[in-house]
Design a protein around this motif. Sequence first.
Motif, PDB file in Angstrom:
ATOM      1  N   PRO A  94       0.785  -1.239   0.000  1.00 27.29           N
ATOM      2  CA  PRO A  94       0.000   0.000   0.000  1.00 27.29           C
ATOM      3  C   PRO A  94       0.817   1.289   0.000  1.00 27.29           C
ATOM      4  O   PRO A  94       0.544   2.202  -0.782  1.00 27.29           O
ATOM      5  N   ALA A  95       1.811   1.402   0.866  1.00 26.34           N
ATOM      6  CA  ALA A  95       2.571   2.655   0.941  1.00 26.34           C
ATOM      7  C   ALA A  95       3.332   2.895  -0.365  1.00 26.34           C
ATOM      8  O   ALA A  95       3.400   4.019  -0.875  1.00 26.34           O
ATOM      9  N   GLU A 129       0.838   3.888  -3.106  1.00 29.67           N
ATOM     10  CA  GLU A 129       0.363   5.262  -2.933  1.00 29.67           C
ATOM     11  C   GLU A 129       1.425   6.255  -3.406  1.00 29.67           C
ATOM     12  O   GLU A 129       1.142   7.216  -4.128  1.00 29.67           O
ATOM     13  N   GLY A 130       2.656   6.013  -3.022  1.00 27.65           N
ATOM     14  CA  GLY A 130       3.735   6.896  -3.462  1.00 27.65           C
ATOM     15  C   GLY A 130       3.927   6.852  -4.961  1.00 27.65           C
ATOM     16  O   GLY A 130       4.061   7.877  -5.631  1.00 27.65           O
ATOM     17  N   TYR A 131       3.918   5.642  -5.508  1.00 27.07           N
ATOM     18  CA  TYR A 131       4.120   5.503  -6.955  1.00 27.07           C
ATOM     19  C   TYR A 131       2.995   6.186  -7.733  1.00 27.07           C
ATOM     20  O   TYR A 131       3.233   6.800  -8.768  1.00 27.07           O
ATOM     21  N   SER A 132       1.794   6.092  -7.195  1.00 28.31           N
ATOM     22  CA  SER A 132       0.641   6.669  -7.891  1.00 28.31           C
ATOM     23  C   SER A 132       0.707   8.183  -7.977  1.00 28.31           C
ATOM     24  O   SER A 132       0.033   8.783  -8.808  1.00 28.31           O
ATOM     25  N   SER A 133       1.490   8.789  -7.104  1.00 22.84           N
ATOM     26  CA  SER A 133       1.567  10.244  -7.119  1.00 22.84           C
ATOM     27  C   SER A 133       2.717  10.760  -7.972  1.00 22.84           C
ATOM     28  O   SER A 133       2.893  11.959  -8.125  1.00 22.84           O
ATOM     29  N   LEU A 134       3.524   9.870  -8.532  1.00 22.46           N
ATOM     30  CA  LEU A 134       4.638  10.310  -9.371  1.00 22.46           C
ATOM     31  C   LEU A 134       4.106  10.952 -10.644  1.00 22.46           C
ATOM     32  O   LEU A 134       3.055  10.569 -11.157  1.00 22.46           O
ATOM     33  N   PRO A 135       4.846  11.894 -11.181  1.00 20.35           N
ATOM     34  CA  PRO A 135       4.385  12.567 -12.398  1.00 20.35           C
ATOM     35  C   PRO A 135       4.019  11.611 -13.530  1.00 20.35           C
ATOM     36  O   PRO A 135       3.008  11.801 -14.197  1.00 20.35           O
ATOM     37  N   ARG A 136       4.823  10.564 -13.722  1.00 16.42           N
ATOM     38  CA  ARG A 136       4.496   9.664 -14.833  1.00 16.42           C
ATOM     39  C   ARG A 136       3.244   8.847 -14.542  1.00 16.42           C
ATOM     40  O   ARG A 136       2.600   8.357 -15.461  1.00 16.42           O
ATOM     41  N   SER A 137       2.930   8.721 -13.259  1.00 15.57           N
ATOM     42  CA  SER A 137       1.691   8.019 -12.910  1.00 15.57           C
ATOM     43  C   SER A 137       0.482   8.924 -13.066  1.00 15.57           C
ATOM     44  O   SER A 137      -0.631   8.455 -13.283  1.00 15.57           O
ATOM     45  N   VAL A 138       0.716  10.208 -12.948  1.00 18.65           N
ATOM     46  CA  VAL A 138      -0.370  11.184 -13.071  1.00 18.65           C
ATOM     47  C   VAL A 138      -0.545  11.609 -14.529  1.00 18.65           C
ATOM     48  O   VAL A 138      -1.662  11.675 -15.040  1.00 18.65           O
ATOM     49  N   HIS A 139       0.565  11.885 -15.196  1.00 18.05           N
ATOM     50  CA  HIS A 139       0.501  12.439 -16.556  1.00 18.05           C
ATOM     51  C   HIS A 139       0.707  11.397 -17.655  1.00 18.05           C
ATOM     52  O   HIS A 139       0.600  11.716 -18.833  1.00 18.05           O
ATOM     53  N   GLY A 140       1.052  10.190 -17.290  1.00 16.84           N
ATOM     54  CA  GLY A 140       1.215   9.141 -18.292  1.00 16.84           C
ATOM     55  C   GLY A 140       2.457   9.327 -19.134  1.00 16.84           C
ATOM     56  O   GLY A 140       3.484   9.818 -18.659  1.00 16.84           O
TER      57      GLY A 140
END
Length: 317
Positions: A84-85, A88-99
């Motif tokens: 989980p931790a 959550e951190g990975y999901s907030s990375l720019p490439r996770s947000v902007h693809g």
Amino acid sequence: MRTGLGEASGDFEAEAASGAGDEGHAAPLGKPVQYRHRRFLSWRYRTEAEPSCQPRRALLLPEKALCPRTERISAMAQNIYDQPAFFEGYSSLPRSVHGLAGAAEWESVRALLPDLAGRHVVDLGCGFGWFARHAAAEGAESVLALDLSENMLARARAETQSLAVRYEIADLDTLELPAAGFDFAYSSLAFHYIADFDRLVRIVHAALVPGSSFVFTIEHPLYMAPSRPGWAEVDGRTVWPVDGYLVEGPRTTDWLAKGVVKYHRTLGTTLNALIAAGFVIRHVEEWKPSEAQLAAHPEWQVELNRPMFLLIACERP
Ligand SMILES: C[S@@+](CC[C@H](N)C(=O)[O-])C[C@H]1O[C@@H](n2cnc3c(N)ncnc32)[C@H](O)[C@@H]1O
């Protein structure tokens, strides 16, 4: 303090320093932590958390042969993306947000891709499915997108409308694929998690029809070889001290979670594995920011001191 694309504690997405962070987008993942590294100090960053498509020839094969399922996950695969931790951190990375647009190396990768229209694609370690959706949008007839992480696949499925894309859980360390089932294989930043690269490339080779391309990226071996990857100031120079480059095998780092395991292989070992499997290597790129990227992000200049990504394009003759 150095900035650049990421400070290493061992992952490409590693500790965003002050600016660019993960592939060039402000992503302050954590506070700087100072470590003594022999003669000099190196900086590492840590987070607060630290204290369905069917391939053409596969249509006749049973589902299990085509899509390895949970029982094929090896004992050795770590599956840190389902922690989980970490997730959550990975999901907030720019490439996770902007693809793909949030991945600094994407334009260089894209230049290596064949025309995807009509292709039967396999995406190995697909994560959130950014590339799978891109391939479908480019006209791929089918995309089989594989990943070990239920978390990654859940979001990938939720964000994919195309019927050409099919997601399956699979461990690349024990993967089986149908022979000559695909005409393009792709992977982005997943193979450095794989213990048995030789086996994997043999599987990929057999899964491609003659004339197919195979394009993949990994963390550059110089980036991930050190026991304590990170920048250091030595006599006024910003350097990336490398130890153990010729000692291949696991590297354990703390980034987003403690004890993230990756597998270091030298550049020669990586290329020779492809050659031994029968691939013809077409392009090898030790990625660096473009002039335009450096103009937009002057703090990335430090990235010219060592390569962060390795991009390889090869063909199955
Ligand atoms: C850095 S992410 C890259 C995701 C995607 N390819 C991208 O570029 O956005 C690495 C991915 O590899 C997956 N992965 C790691 N080890 C794996 C394994 N043994 N088998 C399959 N996938 C794995 C992770 O779950 C994660 O989704």
